[in-house]
Design a protein around this motif. Sequence first.
Motif, short mmCIF file in Angstrom:
data_model
loop_
_atom_site.label_atom_id
_atom_site.label_comp_id
_atom_site.label_asym_id
_atom_site.label_seq_id
_atom_site.Cartn_x
_atom_site.Cartn_y
_atom_site.Cartn_z
N ASP A 10 -11.93 46.01 -86.60
CA ASP A 10 -12.35 45.54 -85.28
C ASP A 10 -13.68 46.19 -84.90
O ASP A 10 -13.72 47.25 -84.27
CB ASP A 10 -11.25 45.84 -84.24
CG ASP A 10 -10.03 44.95 -84.44
OD1 ASP A 10 -10.20 43.81 -84.92
OD2 ASP A 10 -8.91 45.38 -84.13
N LYS A 32 -8.24 43.34 -92.38
CA LYS A 32 -8.11 42.26 -91.41
C LYS A 32 -9.43 42.05 -90.67
O LYS A 32 -9.96 42.97 -90.07
CB LYS A 32 -7.01 42.60 -90.40
CG LYS A 32 -6.75 41.50 -89.40
CD LYS A 32 -5.54 41.82 -88.53
CE LYS A 32 -5.88 42.53 -87.25
NZ LYS A 32 -6.66 41.78 -86.29
N LYS A 62 -6.23 33.57 -85.20
CA LYS A 62 -5.24 33.13 -84.19
C LYS A 62 -5.57 31.73 -83.67
O LYS A 62 -5.77 31.51 -82.47
CB LYS A 62 -5.16 34.14 -83.04
CG LYS A 62 -4.63 35.50 -83.47
CD LYS A 62 -4.23 36.33 -82.28
CE LYS A 62 -3.72 37.69 -82.69
NZ LYS A 62 -4.76 38.58 -83.22
N THR A 115 1.86 41.41 -79.22
CA THR A 115 2.42 42.75 -79.01
C THR A 115 1.91 43.39 -77.72
O THR A 115 2.42 44.43 -77.30
CB THR A 115 2.06 43.66 -80.20
OG1 THR A 115 0.68 43.47 -80.52
CG2 THR A 115 2.89 43.33 -81.41
N ARG A 175 1.88 52.84 -83.71
CA ARG A 175 1.18 54.06 -83.32
C ARG A 175 1.95 55.26 -83.86
O ARG A 175 3.18 55.23 -83.89
CB ARG A 175 1.13 54.20 -81.79
CG ARG A 175 0.27 53.16 -81.07
CD ARG A 175 -1.22 53.41 -81.27
NE ARG A 175 -2.06 52.49 -80.53
CZ ARG A 175 -2.46 51.29 -80.96
NH1 ARG A 175 -2.08 50.85 -82.13
NH2 ARG A 175 -3.25 50.54 -80.22
N GLN A 184 -1.59 47.90 -76.13
CA GLN A 184 -0.34 47.45 -76.77
C GLN A 184 0.86 47.85 -75.92
O GLN A 184 0.94 48.99 -75.45
CB GLN A 184 -0.19 48.10 -78.17
CG GLN A 184 -1.31 47.77 -79.13
CD GLN A 184 -1.19 46.35 -79.72
OE1 GLN A 184 -0.43 45.52 -79.21
NE2 GLN A 184 -1.96 46.09 -80.75
N GLY A 204 -5.28 49.53 -86.51
CA GLY A 204 -6.71 49.55 -86.20
C GLY A 204 -7.11 50.91 -85.67
O GLY A 204 -7.41 51.84 -86.42
N ARG A 205 -7.04 51.02 -84.34
CA ARG A 205 -7.62 52.19 -83.68
C ARG A 205 -7.06 53.53 -84.14
O ARG A 205 -7.80 54.52 -84.14
CB ARG A 205 -7.50 52.03 -82.16
CG ARG A 205 -8.48 51.01 -81.62
CD ARG A 205 -8.12 50.54 -80.24
NE ARG A 205 -6.97 49.66 -80.24
CZ ARG A 205 -6.49 49.05 -79.17
NH1 ARG A 205 -7.06 49.23 -78.01
NH2 ARG A 205 -5.44 48.25 -79.26
#
Length: 230
Positions: A10, A32, A62, A115, A175, A184, A204-205
């Motif tokens: 991202d 991704k 999406k 989510t 997480r 999220q 991701g993060r």
Amino acid sequence: MTLPIILALDTKEIDQAQSWIKAASGQIDHFKIGLEFFLRHGITGIEKLRQGTDFKLFLDLKLYDIPNTIKGAVESVANLNPKFLTVHAAGGAKMISAAAMALPTGSITAVTVLTSFSEIEFQEMGQRQSIEDTTKNWAKIALSAGAKSLVCSPFEVSALRQLSDSAILITPGVRLEGDDPGDQARVMTPKQALSAGADFVVIGRSITKEWDGTATQMQKKIDLIATTLV
Ligand code: C5P
């Protein structure tokens, strides 16, 4: 051996995405690409990323539109040969079937309830069923229409695993203990998600935020996650 992790690239910057792929590719082989990167750099951007290091592409667009438009959209990215391409399960059977026919070699991946939705927000949208019941219902329709994989929160994985042994189940919303959930709403740890039956977790993060520009820092974060999986 690579981990069952799909790293979410991202970012808007090609250089940054390239560096993340290079840094993580000893441990992770699925990456991704989502809207943030794709809307800026498109197909040529992905081709550039692959020139550096080839990888398995999870193309997270999406998609959600009428079947004919979805057919055209999927045909437009089919040459990228994505292993996974996401569409919204809410688009229904005809839309998913149009997508699956346009990508016979890849896995159309139906995104069930996002989510980021909490149960309360979901009901506020006028939904009468719970998130879990909606997810199961949409998943059944998506699989019958030709989707081979599903995205869901870790909370719905075991219910979906009971529906299908063969569907590939992918869960974002993971997480490590104590990590900031950000936007999220329905999160679990990667280990909990995998133990519940997920084939892959999307992260991701937890891996990419506060990146200091070095491969070593990213590899350490991935190693830390790997130690929690055993
Ligand atoms: O940074 P974080 O780990 O929350 O990133 C999760 C990734 O998974 C994001 O790229 C987001 O777009 C994606 N995703 C999600 N929830 C879904 C489907 C995809 O968070 N239902």
